[in-house]
Design a protein around this motif. Structure first.
Motif, PDB file in Angstrom:
ATOM      1  N   SER A 218      84.738   1.166   6.798  1.00 36.57           N
ATOM      2  CA  SER A 218      84.841   2.248   6.145  1.00 36.57           C
ATOM      3  C   SER A 218      83.611   3.205   6.031  1.00 36.57           C
ATOM      4  O   SER A 218      82.456   2.767   5.656  1.00 36.57           O
ATOM      5  CB  SER A 218      85.212   2.029   4.342  1.00 36.57           C
ATOM      6  N   SER A 219      84.053   4.344   6.865  1.00 36.79           N
ATOM      7  CA  SER A 219      82.877   5.308   6.985  1.00 36.79           C
ATOM      8  C   SER A 219      82.440   5.964   5.944  1.00 36.79           C
ATOM      9  O   SER A 219      81.332   5.976   6.005  1.00 36.79           O
ATOM     10  CB  SER A 219      83.466   6.472   8.222  1.00 36.79           C
ATOM     11  N   GLU A 220      83.456   6.347   5.031  1.00 34.82           N
ATOM     12  CA  GLU A 220      83.034   6.707   3.681  1.00 34.82           C
ATOM     13  C   GLU A 220      82.066   5.863   3.095  1.00 34.82           C
ATOM     14  O   GLU A 220      80.792   6.541   2.448  1.00 34.82           O
ATOM     15  CB  GLU A 220      84.203   7.003   2.997  1.00 34.82           C
ATOM     16  N   LYS A 221      82.269   4.498   2.948  1.00 36.52           N
ATOM     17  CA  LYS A 221      81.084   3.800   2.207  1.00 36.52           C
ATOM     18  C   LYS A 221      79.957   3.705   2.828  1.00 36.52           C
ATOM     19  O   LYS A 221      78.975   3.773   2.326  1.00 36.52           O
ATOM     20  CB  LYS A 221      81.807   2.415   1.984  1.00 36.52           C
TER      21      LYS A 221
ATOM     22  N   ARG B 105      77.778   6.509   2.356  1.00 36.81           N
ATOM     23  CA  ARG B 105      77.118   6.832   1.338  1.00 36.81           C
ATOM     24  C   ARG B 105      75.831   5.746   0.938  1.00 36.81           C
ATOM     25  O   ARG B 105      75.069   5.868   0.056  1.00 36.81           O
ATOM     26  CB  ARG B 105      77.961   6.458   0.190  1.00 36.81           C
TER      27      ARG B 105
ATOM     28  N   GLU C 114      80.918  13.507  11.339  1.00 36.52           N
ATOM     29  CA  GLU C 114      80.403  12.360  10.354  1.00 36.52           C
ATOM     30  C   GLU C 114      78.903  12.053  10.803  1.00 36.52           C
ATOM     31  O   GLU C 114      78.065  12.123   9.893  1.00 36.52           O
ATOM     32  CB  GLU C 114      81.174  11.136  10.369  1.00 36.52           C
TER      33      GLU C 114
END
Length: 403
Positions: free
Chosen positions: A183-186, A189, A220
């Motif tokens: 997961s790039s989002e996790k 962060r 990203e």
């Protein structure tokens, strides 16, 4: 002139697979070259045995440039990791032979030392930020001046760069590829807090690095670089796949964090735009995957014209033969930046006894003639090849992603 009378491919697995080419001349001088291509080792072994070795017999071992051009241009099907790793093995072995005949360490043939040693970085990793910081403090106590930080990502079962052992990391860990979730989002962060904690614990007199491992889109990666700017990273590595070199233009527009890329490159053409347009700060191409010392010197000279420094890949998927070659190369080039250093297992060090050494954050290749690395063939034979694949990566919805 020394004539090549034999060239043998030795495959051994003292903890992981290595492919070594041993070239012998009519005067008894031998040279070693690394041909390891992680997860595709036997493809290079076959390329050497079936297509390259027959073309070497009888040739003058001193004609390194001519043999390089012969193998590169003569194949017609140029470049690619298999071809270039095979050429690299021949090239490195011939430089080893030349050094032994001259009675000089390789760096002397490359113009002599430009520095007292090569600054190397170690790998600090852990399942949590706290674990990673503890490992980083250990490296700092050992004298490392540069440390790579990798930490587990909350919500993901496994993360690249985080190993079961603090010092030894071998991702090619299964007979068939394991599948990881991403997961790039996790991930995005999780990295800034890691660097914030590292600066608080380690201070500002140590270089901090991080490997993204080609997992982000350009925008990203730009966001990550911008988020990390307050912590002054030495670099972020392989932030996005570089098959499209223009990807790095977008990253450059948004962040001043230094960028490094290139461990999977195998020719100067893979980084031509990146270097010409100064889209990166460090080129990470290796002796073994980028055509040997001869071709890597061309890449470094081209990079030097554009203020790009070297930062050669140095994980344990490269044998001590490549580590030695990288250190001789790094000691001699004007635009050396840093050298990655991952310790090999005791078994690997026993199979490949070597002259290079570590002290106070620097490594030196030693002053033995040639590369300063030997191969204990009897010991190597006790570690037979064992198939091992690198993992593959999927997003949480099941879509294949870059590993």
């Amino acid at each position: 002139m020394p004539r090549i009378v034999s060239a043998r491919v030795i495959v051994t697995c003292p903890g992981r697979n290595f492919v070594t080419l041993k070239v012998e001349c009519d005067d008894g001088t031998t040279g070693l070259g690394d041909a390891t291509l992680n997860g595709r080792e036997l493809a290079v072994a076959s390329y050497l045995e079936d297509h390259v070795v027959p073309c070497l017999i009888g040739r003058d071992a001193h004609r390194i440039e001519d043999i390089w051009q012969y193998l590169y241009k003569g194949a017609y099907w140029r470049r690619g990791p298999v071809t270039m790793s095979a050429i690299a093995a021949v090239d490195t072995a011939l430089w080893d032979i030349k050094g032994k005949i001259a009675g000089l360490p390789l760096h002397q043939l490359l113009g002599g030392a430009m520095r007292e040693g090569c600054m190397v970085y170690g790998h600090a990793n852990g399942a949590t930020i706290e674990d990673t910081i503890e490992a980083a403090l250990d490296y700092q106590r050992q004298g490392y001046r540069a440390i790579r930080l990798q930490s587990g990502v909350p919500g993901l079962a496994s993360t690249y760069g985080v190993s079961k052992d603090r010092y030894f990391y071998e991702p090619a860990d299964a007979d068939l590829p394991t599948e990881n979730m991403w997961s790039s989002e996790k991930y995005l962060r999780s990295v800034p807090p890691l660097f914030a904690a590292a600066r608080e614990a380690l201070g500002w007199d140590v270089h901090l690095l991080h490997d993204v491992h080609h997992r982000l889109t350009p925008i990203e990666a730009a966001r990550l670089g911008k988020d990390l700017e307050p912590y002054r990273p030495f670099w972020i590595e392989d932030s996005t796949p570089a098959e499209n070199q223009a990807n790095f233009r977008l990253i450059r527009q948004h962040t001043t964090t230094p960028l490094a890329v290139g461990e999977v490159f195998n020719a100067i053409w893979d980084c031509k735009t990146l270097i010409e347009e100064q889209l990166i700060d460090y080129i990470r191409a290796t002796v073994v995957h980028a055509g040997g010392i001869t071709h890597l010197r061309r890449i470094a000279a081209f990079a030097d014209l554009h203020n790009v420094r070297t930062g050669c890949h140095g994980a344990t998927d490269l044998s001590p033969v490549t580590m030695a070659a990288a250190l001789h190369f790094g000691l001699s080039v004007p635009n050396f930046g840093v050298q990655e250093y991952m310790r090999h297992t005791d078994d690997t060090d026993a199979v490949f006894p070597h002259a290079y050494s570590f002290e106070a954050g620097l490594m030196h290749p030693g002053d033995a003639p040639g590369l300063g690395v030997d191969l204990d063939e009897d010991r190597a034979a006790t570690f037979p090849y064992k198939r091992a694949y690198l993992p593959v990566n999927r997003r949480e919805d099941g879509t294949m992603h870059d590993w």
